[in-house]
Design a protein around this motif. Structure first.
Motif, short mmCIF file in Angstrom:
data_model
loop_
_atom_site.label_atom_id
_atom_site.label_comp_id
_atom_site.label_asym_id
_atom_site.label_seq_id
_atom_site.Cartn_x
_atom_site.Cartn_y
_atom_site.Cartn_z
N UNK A 87 6.01 17.92 -4.52
CA UNK A 87 6.08 16.53 -4.10
C UNK A 87 4.84 16.12 -3.32
N UNK A 88 4.35 17.03 -2.45
CA UNK A 88 3.15 16.73 -1.66
C UNK A 88 1.94 16.53 -2.57
N UNK A 89 1.81 17.41 -3.57
CA UNK A 89 0.68 17.29 -4.49
C UNK A 89 0.77 16.00 -5.31
N UNK A 90 2.01 15.66 -5.72
CA UNK A 90 2.19 14.43 -6.48
C UNK A 90 1.83 13.21 -5.64
N UNK A 91 2.26 13.21 -4.37
CA UNK A 91 1.93 12.10 -3.47
C UNK A 91 0.42 12.03 -3.24
N UNK A 92 -0.21 13.19 -3.08
CA UNK A 92 -1.65 13.22 -2.87
C UNK A 92 -2.39 12.68 -4.09
N UNK A 93 -1.96 13.10 -5.28
CA UNK A 93 -2.59 12.61 -6.51
C UNK A 93 -2.40 11.09 -6.66
N UNK A 94 -1.20 10.61 -6.30
CA UNK A 94 -0.96 9.17 -6.39
C UNK A 94 -1.86 8.40 -5.43
N UNK A 95 -2.02 8.94 -4.20
CA UNK A 95 -2.89 8.28 -3.22
C UNK A 95 -4.34 8.29 -3.69
N UNK A 96 -4.79 9.41 -4.25
CA UNK A 96 -6.16 9.48 -4.76
C UNK A 96 -6.36 8.52 -5.92
N UNK A 97 -5.35 8.43 -6.80
CA UNK A 97 -5.45 7.49 -7.93
C UNK A 97 -5.53 6.05 -7.43
N UNK A 98 -4.72 5.74 -6.41
CA UNK A 98 -4.76 4.38 -5.85
C UNK A 98 -6.12 4.09 -5.21
N UNK A 99 -6.68 5.08 -4.51
CA UNK A 99 -8.00 4.90 -3.91
C UNK A 99 -9.06 4.69 -4.99
N UNK A 100 -8.96 5.46 -6.08
CA UNK A 100 -9.92 5.28 -7.18
C UNK A 100 -9.79 3.90 -7.80
N UNK A 101 -8.54 3.44 -7.96
CA UNK A 101 -8.32 2.11 -8.54
C UNK A 101 -8.88 1.02 -7.62
N UNK A 102 -8.63 1.16 -6.30
CA UNK A 102 -9.17 0.18 -5.36
C UNK A 102 -10.69 0.19 -5.36
N UNK A 103 -11.28 1.39 -5.44
CA UNK A 103 -12.74 1.46 -5.47
C UNK A 103 -13.29 0.81 -6.74
N UNK A 104 -12.59 1.01 -7.87
CA UNK A 104 -13.02 0.40 -9.13
C UNK A 104 -12.91 -1.12 -9.07
N UNK A 105 -11.80 -1.60 -8.48
CA UNK A 105 -11.64 -3.04 -8.33
C UNK A 105 -12.72 -3.63 -7.43
N UNK A 106 -13.01 -2.94 -6.32
CA UNK A 106 -14.07 -3.40 -5.41
C UNK A 106 -15.42 -3.44 -6.13
N UNK A 107 -15.66 -2.42 -6.93
CA UNK A 107 -16.92 -2.37 -7.69
C UNK A 107 -17.00 -3.53 -8.67
#
Length: 270
Positions: A87-107
């Protein structure tokens, strides 16, 4: 292999413990039988020894059950920890994916802003270039019109031929050459001024003001063109409009027409 060795050691210890307990129990029974008084009965004499036997197999089974329970508990705890880690790894992956998506949107937003800024600069440059071209074209047209007017007026733009405010029209210096007298020129000038003044409905508001009008006439007095070349701007604007509406009389002679066909007229409303 290590786990099997541990199981064998535990089994050996259980058997040794069971044997030791049996030995102690037998010793107690013997000691009790020696010190217990003899009792006679009607049927004959004898001794009664109560023996309690312990089954080594039952002890081993109970021990194995305890070990199995501990093993099951450990396995369950391991599974729980694995689930938590998953569960921790899944939550971490989801957070990283969200950060990547936000960075892509900002870009994308930054790229869109840069593109819009570049397009705005390009549009501004194109607009400035178009304005410069239009101004250059207008200046060229104005220069060409000025040149054409100068050519049509036959040199009337020369300062020595320009009349003073209220004076005679340009070309009067050539009156003797054209055959027209000064009286004829002054009389026709007054007629032209009066014709233009008749189209003024508020001439009194322009009292004391003058405007130099450059006129081009046809032989029958038809006004071909009129422009303001100097004087009060407000009066010049009204004078040009009035001249276009005026009915200018026919020149009295070809000599007078030669003077006024391309002339500058000092005009003041009457």
């Amino acid at each position: 292999m290590l786990k099997a060795t541990e199981q064998n050691d535990k089994l050996k210890r259980a058997i040794i413990l069971s044997i030791a307990l049996h030995c102690v129990l037998i010793a107690v029974l013997i000691w009790s039988s020696i010190h217990q008084p003899q009792e006679s009965s009607a049927g004959g004499g004898g001794s009664s020894i109560d023996a309690v036997m312990v089954d080594p197999g039952a002890v081993v089974q109970q021990y194995n059950r305890q070990q199995q329970q501990q093993t099951d508990a450990q396995w369950a705890e391991q599974q729980r920890l694995k689930a938590l880690e998953k569960q921790r790894l899944a939550a971490q992956e989801a957070a990283e994916a969200q950060q990547r998506e936000q960075a892509e949107q900002q870009k994308q937003v930054e790229e869109a802003a840069k593109q819009a800024q570049a397009e705005a600069k390009k549009a501004a440059a194109a607009d400035a270039k178009a304005k410069a071209a239009a101004a250059k074209k207008a200046a060229a047209q104005a220069a060409k019109q000025s040149s054409d007017v100068d050519a049509l007026l036959g040199g009337l733009t020369d300062a020595k031929n320009e009349p003073k405010a209220g004076g005679a029209p340009a070309g009067t210096g050539k009156a003797k050459q054209s055959g027209a007298s000064g009286a004829e020129i002054d009389a026709y000038k007054a007629q032209v001024s009066r014709a233009i003044s008749n189209k003024f409905y508020d001439a009194s508001s322009y009292s004391g003001r003058t405007c130099d009008l450059r006129i081009k006439l046809a032989p029958d007095g038809l006004l071909i063109s009129v422009t303001a070349v100097g004087g009060d701007p407000a009066l010049c604007q009204a004078a040009v409009s009035a001249a276009k509406l005026a009915t200018i009389p026919r020149p009295p002679s070809p000599q007078v027409y030669e003077v006024f066909k391309n002339a500058t007229l000092g005009f003041s409303p009457q």
